[in-house]
Design an enzyme around this catalytic site. Structure first.
Site, PDB file in Angstrom:
ATOM      1  N   CYS A 277     -83.865  74.592  -8.193  1.00 53.12           N
ATOM      2  CA  CYS A 277     -84.828  75.078  -9.175  1.00 53.12           C
ATOM      3  C   CYS A 277     -85.700  76.116  -8.461  1.00 53.12           C
ATOM      4  CB  CYS A 277     -85.674  73.920  -9.702  1.00 53.12           C
ATOM      5  SG  CYS A 277     -87.011  74.452 -10.777  1.00 53.12           S
TER       6      CYS A 277
ATOM      7  N   CYS B 272     -87.942  81.016 -15.836  1.00 54.84           N
ATOM      8  CA  CYS B 272     -86.944  80.275 -15.051  1.00 54.84           C
ATOM      9  C   CYS B 272     -86.648  81.110 -13.809  1.00 54.84           C
ATOM     10  CB  CYS B 272     -85.682  80.061 -15.881  1.00 54.84           C
ATOM     11  SG  CYS B 272     -84.360  79.248 -14.962  1.00 54.84           S
TER      12      CYS B 272
HETATM   13  N1  LIG Z   1     -82.585  73.753 -15.801  1.00 56.23           N
HETATM   14  C1  LIG Z   1     -81.844  74.242 -14.650  1.00 56.23           C
HETATM   15  C2  LIG Z   1     -82.525  73.837 -13.350  1.00 56.23           C
HETATM   16  C3  LIG Z   1     -83.921  74.355 -13.252  1.00 56.23           C
HETATM   17  C4  LIG Z   1     -83.990  75.850 -13.218  1.00 56.23           C
HETATM   18  C5  LIG Z   1     -85.436  76.252 -12.945  1.00 56.23           C
HETATM   19  N2  LIG Z   1     -86.272  76.365 -14.099  1.00 56.23           N
HETATM   20  C6  LIG Z   1     -85.580  77.484 -12.071  1.00 56.23           C
HETATM   21  O1  LIG Z   1     -86.735  77.982 -12.000  1.00 56.23           O
HETATM   22  O2  LIG Z   1     -84.607  77.899 -11.412  1.00 56.23           O
HETATM   23  C7  LIG Z   1     -80.440  73.648 -14.644  1.00 56.23           C
HETATM   24  O3  LIG Z   1     -80.277  72.484 -15.024  1.00 56.23           O
HETATM   25  O4  LIG Z   1     -79.520  74.364 -14.218  1.00 56.23           O
END
Ligand SMILES: N[C@@H](CCC[C@H](N)C(=O)O)C(=O)O
Length: 232
Positions: free
Chosen positions: A67, A189
């Site tokens: 993440c 993200c």
């Molecule tokens: N939801 C994503 C993992 C988390 C991603 C995150 N928000 C970031 O900042 O990279 C997944 O399950 O692939």
């Protein structure tokens, strides 16, 4: 067990420091589902191979190997709260290095896995992994994209996060992301904006997200993500 709330450019987390205890995977999953209803995910602080180790869970209790925004919040916690003199830590996607520079948290992102061009739900884009899988598609009018419904369809077909990108200038974009495991649009993200900048293929990219501005820098040894972290 120390518990803290952070947001990183609007991506919201609860951090659980379990370096003085241990929880099974099921106990972690139950804790996440119970405590993360108003958050995007959870960061567990552990130790492994003599380093701090970040384990990440999405709010639905699914685990993810990385993440990007969470890693920035994790490093902020280690330096500002635990007063650890560290510039790297371990994740399930390898060692992450980083630092705090002028109140911004900068981390080196996992090296991307090969991008392949695909079409899905009438959107042409690239599928690539930056710690976690991302679909990146360029659109003309990002504010009028139905991110929740179209993003959900593409997420289900690819089992990936979905990033809609609008180009503002040569090295400036807007990104809106439907996040796997949140099952909705998030305010930003980190790995998603990094995947989007990689597809744009410029050395310094300014990214506008609903949660604020992030920068991605391409250096000789990889891609660096920079942005804010707040204790809220
Ligand atoms: N939801 C994503 C993992 C988390 C991603 C995150 N928000 C970031 O900042 O990279 C997944 O399950 O692939």
């Amino acid at each position: 067990m120390n518990e803290k709330k952070y947001t990183a450019n609007g991506n919201s987390f609860i951090l659980f420091d379990i370096t003085d205890t241990s929880l099974t995977s099921n106990e972690k999953k139950e804790l996440v589902i119970k405590k993360c209803q108003d958050r995007d995910g959870a960061l567990f602080v552990e130790t492994k191979d003599g380093m701090y180790f970040m384990e990440y869970y999405n709010k639905d209790g699914s685990k993810a190997p990385f993440c990007g925004n969470g890693a920035r919040a994790f490093l902020f916690y280690l330096i500002k709260e635990k007063k650890a003199n560290v510039d790297k830590f371990l994740t399930e996607s390898g060692i992450v290095s980083g630092k705090i520079l002028n109140e911004k948290i900068l981390i080196k992102m996992p090296n991307p896995l090969v991008a392949r061009k695909i079409n899905v739900e009438n959107f042409s884009g690239y599928l690539l992994t930056v710690g976690v899988p991302h679909f990146v598609t360029f659109v003309d009018d990002i504010e009028h994209i139905d991110v929740k419904n179209i993003g959900k369809k593409i997420r289900n077909k690819l089992d990936a996060n979905v990033n809609f990108v609008e180009k503002i200038s040569k090295n400036e974009i807007k990104v809106r992301t439907f996040e796997r495991g949140v099952e909705d649009e998030t305010l930003s993200c980190g790995s998603g904006v990094t995947a989007s900048a990689i597809v744009l293929n410029e050395s310094k990219v300014k990214v506008h997200t609903r949660g604020g501005i992030l920068h991605i820098y391409t250096l000789n040894d990889g891609f660096y993500l920079e942005g804010d972290v707040e204790n809220v």
